[in-house]
Motif scaffolding. Structure first.
Motif, mmCIF file in Angstrom:
data_model
loop_
_atom_site.group_PDB
_atom_site.id
_atom_site.type_symbol
_atom_site.label_atom_id
_atom_site.label_comp_id
_atom_site.label_asym_id
_atom_site.label_seq_id
_atom_site.Cartn_x
_atom_site.Cartn_y
_atom_site.Cartn_z
ATOM 1 N N ALA A 195 -42.922 -24.986 -18.693
ATOM 2 C CA ALA A 195 -44.309 -24.533 -18.773
ATOM 3 C C ALA A 195 -45.049 -24.622 -17.450
ATOM 4 N N GLU A 196 -44.446 -25.218 -16.428
ATOM 5 C CA GLU A 196 -45.118 -25.404 -15.142
ATOM 6 C C GLU A 196 -44.548 -24.455 -14.096
ATOM 7 N N LEU A 197 -45.383 -24.105 -13.129
ATOM 8 C CA LEU A 197 -44.955 -23.204 -12.059
ATOM 9 C C LEU A 197 -43.779 -23.772 -11.274
ATOM 10 N N THR A 198 -43.793 -25.082 -11.038
ATOM 11 C CA THR A 198 -42.690 -25.696 -10.287
ATOM 12 C C THR A 198 -41.364 -25.529 -11.017
ATOM 13 N N GLY A 199 -41.403 -25.474 -12.340
ATOM 14 C CA GLY A 199 -40.185 -25.214 -13.102
ATOM 15 C C GLY A 199 -39.756 -23.762 -13.010
ATOM 16 N N TYR A 200 -40.731 -22.839 -13.035
ATOM 17 C CA TYR A 200 -40.415 -21.422 -12.892
ATOM 18 C C TYR A 200 -39.682 -21.146 -11.582
ATOM 19 N N ILE A 201 -40.091 -21.844 -10.527
ATOM 20 C CA ILE A 201 -39.547 -21.565 -9.201
ATOM 21 C C ILE A 201 -38.035 -21.693 -9.189
ATOM 22 N N TRP A 202 -37.529 -22.783 -9.721
ATOM 23 C CA TRP A 202 -36.082 -23.013 -9.640
ATOM 24 C C TRP A 202 -35.312 -22.059 -10.525
ATOM 25 N N PHE A 203 -35.835 -21.752 -11.705
ATOM 26 C CA PHE A 203 -35.167 -20.776 -12.563
ATOM 27 C C PHE A 203 -35.181 -19.385 -11.915
ATOM 28 N N ALA A 204 -36.337 -19.004 -11.352
ATOM 29 C CA ALA A 204 -36.441 -17.684 -10.736
ATOM 30 C C ALA A 204 -35.515 -17.554 -9.535
ATOM 31 N N PRO A 213 -41.285 -26.777 -2.196
ATOM 32 C CA PRO A 213 -39.867 -26.548 -2.500
ATOM 33 C C PRO A 213 -39.326 -25.217 -1.991
ATOM 34 N N VAL A 214 -40.200 -24.209 -1.851
ATOM 35 C CA VAL A 214 -39.744 -22.869 -1.457
ATOM 36 C C VAL A 214 -39.726 -22.696 0.054
ATOM 37 N N LEU A 215 -40.551 -23.462 0.767
ATOM 38 C CA LEU A 215 -40.690 -23.302 2.215
ATOM 39 C C LEU A 215 -39.361 -23.373 2.967
ATOM 40 N N PRO A 216 -38.472 -24.340 2.704
ATOM 41 C CA PRO A 216 -37.200 -24.379 3.454
ATOM 42 C C PRO A 216 -36.346 -23.129 3.242
ATOM 43 N N PHE A 217 -36.360 -22.587 2.031
ATOM 44 C CA PHE A 217 -35.565 -21.388 1.757
ATOM 45 C C PHE A 217 -36.109 -20.181 2.521
ATOM 46 N N ILE A 218 -37.439 -20.018 2.533
ATOM 47 C CA ILE A 218 -38.022 -18.886 3.256
ATOM 48 C C ILE A 218 -37.784 -19.039 4.752
ATOM 49 N N ALA A 219 -37.922 -20.259 5.282
ATOM 50 C CA ALA A 219 -37.684 -20.479 6.712
ATOM 51 C C ALA A 219 -36.239 -20.165 7.079
ATOM 52 N N ALA A 220 -35.295 -20.631 6.264
ATOM 53 C CA ALA A 220 -33.875 -20.359 6.544
ATOM 54 C C ALA A 220 -33.570 -18.868 6.430
ATOM 55 N N GLY A 221 -34.144 -18.217 5.420
ATOM 56 C CA GLY A 221 -33.910 -16.780 5.255
ATOM 57 C C GLY A 221 -34.465 -15.968 6.404
ATOM 58 N N LEU A 222 -35.657 -16.344 6.901
ATOM 59 C CA LEU A 222 -36.244 -15.629 8.034
ATOM 60 C C LEU A 222 -35.405 -15.814 9.298
ATOM 61 N N LEU A 223 -34.968 -17.047 9.556
ATOM 62 C CA LEU A 223 -34.141 -17.301 10.741
ATOM 63 C C LEU A 223 -32.855 -16.495 10.690
ATOM 64 N N LEU A 224 -32.247 -16.425 9.519
ATOM 65 C CA LEU A 224 -30.991 -15.686 9.390
ATOM 66 C C LEU A 224 -31.208 -14.184 9.531
ATOM 67 N N THR A 225 -32.225 -13.655 8.860
ATOM 68 C CA THR A 225 -32.411 -12.205 8.806
ATOM 69 C C THR A 225 -32.972 -11.636 10.101
ATOM 70 N N LEU A 226 -33.827 -12.379 10.789
ATOM 71 C CA LEU A 226 -34.418 -11.862 12.014
ATOM 72 C C LEU A 226 -33.387 -11.634 13.114
ATOM 73 N N LEU A 257 -34.573 -14.660 0.859
ATOM 74 C CA LEU A 257 -35.982 -14.322 1.040
ATOM 75 C C LEU A 257 -36.604 -13.765 -0.238
ATOM 76 N N CYS A 258 -35.935 -12.793 -0.847
ATOM 77 C CA CYS A 258 -36.486 -12.179 -2.057
ATOM 78 C C CYS A 258 -36.538 -13.181 -3.202
ATOM 79 N N GLY A 259 -35.480 -13.981 -3.332
ATOM 80 C CA GLY A 259 -35.460 -14.955 -4.406
ATOM 81 C C GLY A 259 -36.562 -15.988 -4.265
ATOM 82 N N ALA A 260 -36.748 -16.503 -3.055
ATOM 83 C CA ALA A 260 -37.783 -17.511 -2.833
ATOM 84 C C ALA A 260 -39.176 -16.925 -3.018
ATOM 85 N N ALA A 261 -39.412 -15.715 -2.474
ATOM 86 C CA ALA A 261 -40.737 -15.095 -2.600
ATOM 87 C C ALA A 261 -41.050 -14.760 -4.052
#
Length: 323
Positions: free
Chosen positions: A103-112, A186-199, A236-240
């Motif tokens: 029921a919480e957003l933090t739970g949605y994040i990991w499932f999504a 929780p999402v910040l490390p994934f977006i940072a890693a995805g940006l470093l890889l994709t750029l 990137l897409c998954g984290a966003a």
């Protein structure tokens, strides 16, 4: 590039200043430089910082991922839906609500995030079957087929559970509001890693634009390069999507706008998308806050309202969208 940075900075300040309670510029500066907890305006500014950071992260992730996705799939209409990312994330969130009572957003994040990543892996594995490997056409077809299947499963669950539908629809609409640091962290490390890889895939995507045979002739390992780029796109897409829900048109429109002044070189397209995609998302969020006072219209709706006419205009002006 300096102009893009300046525009992004102005939009970030506007995101902190505008809303149901507008903040004067001098008060905004005071709140950022000399915060007073007893001052109500200062508290409002600081409460908007997580929302602005969410818009920055999600916009950058979707913009860079959209450009890379269009390059790796060689499809000018590619967006997170082409790899089944949105459908996988949505089904995972619905499953989490229905089976586990999340029921919480933090739970949605990991499932999504898990659903988006798994869906993209399945699409790539299906498209890789055969002698040619994961060609652009096979990726698009596999993504469309998987999206249809996952959407059917998701709708089957939603029509059988009103409680699940009520909880899911607030995530599905796509928004950067209501996200605190507990959701961003929780999402910040994934977006940072995805940006470093994709750029750093600009040269790879330039070779893909010439065709797989030419890229292979230039010494590029096509399958490995496509897998590395796809990994960055999925992260990137998954984290966003996990953080803000499925937001359309950002990853589709911004790369086309950027190509109008950078040309086809992905070594420039990717950095400009990093800066300009948050401008679109935060701008849409600001407009959504101002046109329905004292309420607001979510950013996911506003990006579609703003992005669709712009995309149609771009296609008509250029007569064709091609890579």
């Amino acid at each position: 590039m300096p102009l893009a940075l300046a525009v992004l900075a102005l939009v970030c300040l506007a995101s902190l200043a505008f809303g149901a309670r507008p903040i004067p510029f001098d008060t905004l500066v005071e709140a950022l430089t000399a915060f007073d907890p007893a001052n109500g305006d200062h508290a409002v500014v600081h409460s908007r910082i997580p929302r602005t950071v969410t818009g920055l992260l999600v916009g950058s992730a979707l913009g860079v991922a959209g450009a890379a996705m269009q390059g790796v799939a060689r499809n000018p209409l590619a967006d997170p839906g082409i790899l089944g990312v949105n459908a996988g994330a949505a089904l995972a969130v619905v499953t989490g609500i229905y089976l586990f009572g999340v029921a919480e957003l933090t739970g949605y994040i990991w499932f999504a995030f898990a659903g988006a990543a798994l869906a993209a892996v399945v699409v790539y594995v299906i498209a890789s079957v055969g002698r040619e490997g994961a060609t652009p056409i096979k990726l698009a077809l596999a993504g469309a087929a998987l999206t249809a299947g996952l959407s059917s499963l998701m709708n089957a669950i939603l029509v059988s559970s009103q409680d699940t539908l009520d909880a899911f629809r607030f995530w599905q609409i796509g928004t950067v509001g209501g996200r605190g640091w507990e959701a961003v962290g929780p999402v910040l490390p994934f977006i940072a890693a995805g940006l470093l890889l994709t750029l750093f895939t600009g040269r790879i995507l330039n070779n893909f634009a010439l065709g797989d045979d030419v890229a292979r002739g230039l010494g590029q390992q096509v399958a490995l390069s496509r897998a590395i780029t796809a990994l960055g796109v999925v992260v990137l897409c998954g984290a966003a999507t996990a953080l803000a829900g499925p937001i359309a048109f950002v990853g589709l429109v911004v790369p086309h706008v950027v190509r109008a002044f950078t040309g086809p070189d992905y070594r420039w397209i990717l950095p400009y998308c990093l800066l300009l995609a948050p401008v679109l998302l935060l701008g849409a969020d600001i407009v959504g806050r101002l046109i329905a006072l004292p309420g607001e219209i979510q950013a996911g709706i506003m990006t579609a309202v703003i992005g669709a006419p712009v995309f149609i205009w771009l296609i008509r002006r250029r007569k064709a969208a091609g890579l």
